[in-house]
Design an enzyme around this catalytic site. Sequence first.
Site, short mmCIF file in Angstrom:
data_model
loop_
_atom_site.label_atom_id
_atom_site.label_comp_id
_atom_site.label_asym_id
_atom_site.label_seq_id
_atom_site.Cartn_x
_atom_site.Cartn_y
_atom_site.Cartn_z
N ASP A 35 0.81 -1.23 0.00
CA ASP A 35 0.00 0.00 0.00
C ASP A 35 0.84 1.27 0.00
O ASP A 35 0.38 2.33 0.46
CB ASP A 35 -0.94 0.03 1.21
N CYS A 74 -4.16 -6.15 -3.79
CA CYS A 74 -3.06 -6.97 -3.33
C CYS A 74 -2.88 -8.32 -4.03
O CYS A 74 -1.89 -8.55 -4.71
CB CYS A 74 -3.26 -7.19 -1.84
N HIS A 130 -0.78 -14.06 0.80
CA HIS A 130 -2.04 -13.62 0.20
C HIS A 130 -2.27 -14.16 -1.21
O HIS A 130 -2.83 -13.49 -2.08
CB HIS A 130 -2.15 -12.09 0.21
N HIS A 246 0.64 -1.20 5.05
CA HIS A 246 -0.78 -1.57 5.10
C HIS A 246 -1.32 -1.30 6.50
O HIS A 246 -0.62 -1.47 7.50
CB HIS A 246 -0.92 -3.05 4.75
N ASP A 306 2.88 -2.86 -3.96
CA ASP A 306 1.92 -3.80 -4.55
C ASP A 306 0.71 -3.11 -5.16
O ASP A 306 -0.02 -3.73 -5.94
CB ASP A 306 1.48 -4.85 -3.53
N ASN A 307 0.46 -1.88 -4.82
CA ASN A 307 -0.62 -1.08 -5.44
C ASN A 307 -0.47 0.35 -4.96
O ASN A 307 0.35 0.65 -4.08
CB ASN A 307 -2.02 -1.62 -5.09
#
Length: 563
Positions: A35, A74, A130, A246, A306-307
Amino acid sequence: RVRGEMAFPAVLMVAAAGVGAMASAPNIMFILADDLGYNEMGFMNSTRGLITPNLDALANTGVILKNYYVQPICSPTRSALMTGRYTIRLGTQSNVIYWDTPWGIPLNETYIPQNLKEVGYKTAMFGKWHLGMFKDAYTPRGRGFDEHMGYFQGCESAYTHVAACCTAGSPTNDQDYVCDNGEGQYLGYDWFKSGDAGGESVPDFSANHTNSATLISAAAREFLSRVATVDSTTPWFLYLPFQNIHAPYTCDPEYRLQYNNSRFSEGEQTMFGYITELDTKVGEIVDQLKTVPTQMSNTIIIFSSDNGAPPATPDVNHKVGNNPGWIARNHPFRGFKTLIWEGGTRVAGFVHSDLLPASVKGTISNSLFHVTDWLPTIVAMAGGNTARNLPLDGHNQWPTLMGKSVDARTEMLYGLNPAGIGQAGPPKAGLRMGDYKVLCWSYSIEGISGGNETGPCSPCPGANDPELAKGPVLFNLVTDPGETTNLAASQPGVLAKLLVRLKELALESVEPQQWDPPYQGASYYCADCPKHPPGKGAAAPWGPWCKNNGEDRQSPCIPVEAE
């Protein structure tokens, strides 16, 4: 120095140039932040006061990727990273993998460590997974990692490792805080470890009350010390997917105190401290690597988020505009996590290594780069091949990073998420070709999730953006990176070309994974499988619940005996 400017392509795809094996196989370390926004590192914006000296030093003496994309959430990014394939081929185009869903990335997909083990690599992973865990076959040990430590789910309390997404109990004192999933039921304890000799990953209760970043750093440093002394001739791949940054937003006090002045709001002190904690732990790991100069000189370090960052508190967001608006975390881009606007998908990234030629060290690359490119690039770095893999969407970018070839990639799929499905919010479809990007608010796909036709990208009066309500929108990302000016009416030929290609890709989609039965359509082998049994409290492990018999349609889920 800036290199790799993109132009509108004459052809859709360019084959990646081959690269010869190096004198000796390099070690490869992949650091994945969670994040982290485009605007949340010192090397991306030195004016914000962020204290990230270790990552800045690596980035500023390597190649910074300024045109680098991931998926907007994610599990989609992690699945694309590990397989080198678009999420539309995997089933991760709509959702993350939920705690109790009996689903994982199909076992016929090859992951990076499986490719690397074929050419003699030792592989280890410490941090967040995940990517599925209802059977051991879907966990890190089943997907090619010799060693594993970390948590299986998408979020957890940072110190007590309870698998739940929640707010922090305190910005700096969460050592004993037990995270609740908001429904009065703990999902369970989620910190597992295999040991350096491999074997099944089992709950590691010794981790309780210790910060995940501290645990990851300690495991990585122990691994590096061990391979340098016991197994120094074997190349290694070390994957470090951190929890930072995150939610829940909390960190050790020493990091938040570095921002304890009037320049920073309360929310920024916590968020920036959390970022500095990540930077400090990376510094510890790199310092360990440097204790053996030959190890450091033969290691390639890759960094990625990741994003894009999600919205946080207003004093962190400093939001401008709406639908969806612009937040400081992803400046100068529009949007945020879960959305395929630039702010949700364009992130910070770099490659650092002594193996890079002097001519590219300290440069910024504007070559188009997608998270699917890492698998073929890493396997090429290692002197391996992808003959066992299903057809890749990624390109080998190592020659481009080395300054030896033209750009390997000329188009990139943001996402294709069927209308009304999943976490990945609207706009539901997006594609970039060269400088141009098309977005569609809603997109149906024939045969997928009940769709009767593929496309079209039609007007959608319910769209919260007035331009998307009219139909597809088109942006020139070089002249308009903030996505403010719709060129659909003035560039009909460009728009038509992108929509044709978008439809071609849509027709290659598989059914997306969902959280409820049948999970991925009626043909999914585990369509009738049970969800994870209800949790029994914060101290009860939340592990696999079906026996490890592969993707067996006759007995898809034989329950694991309750311990």
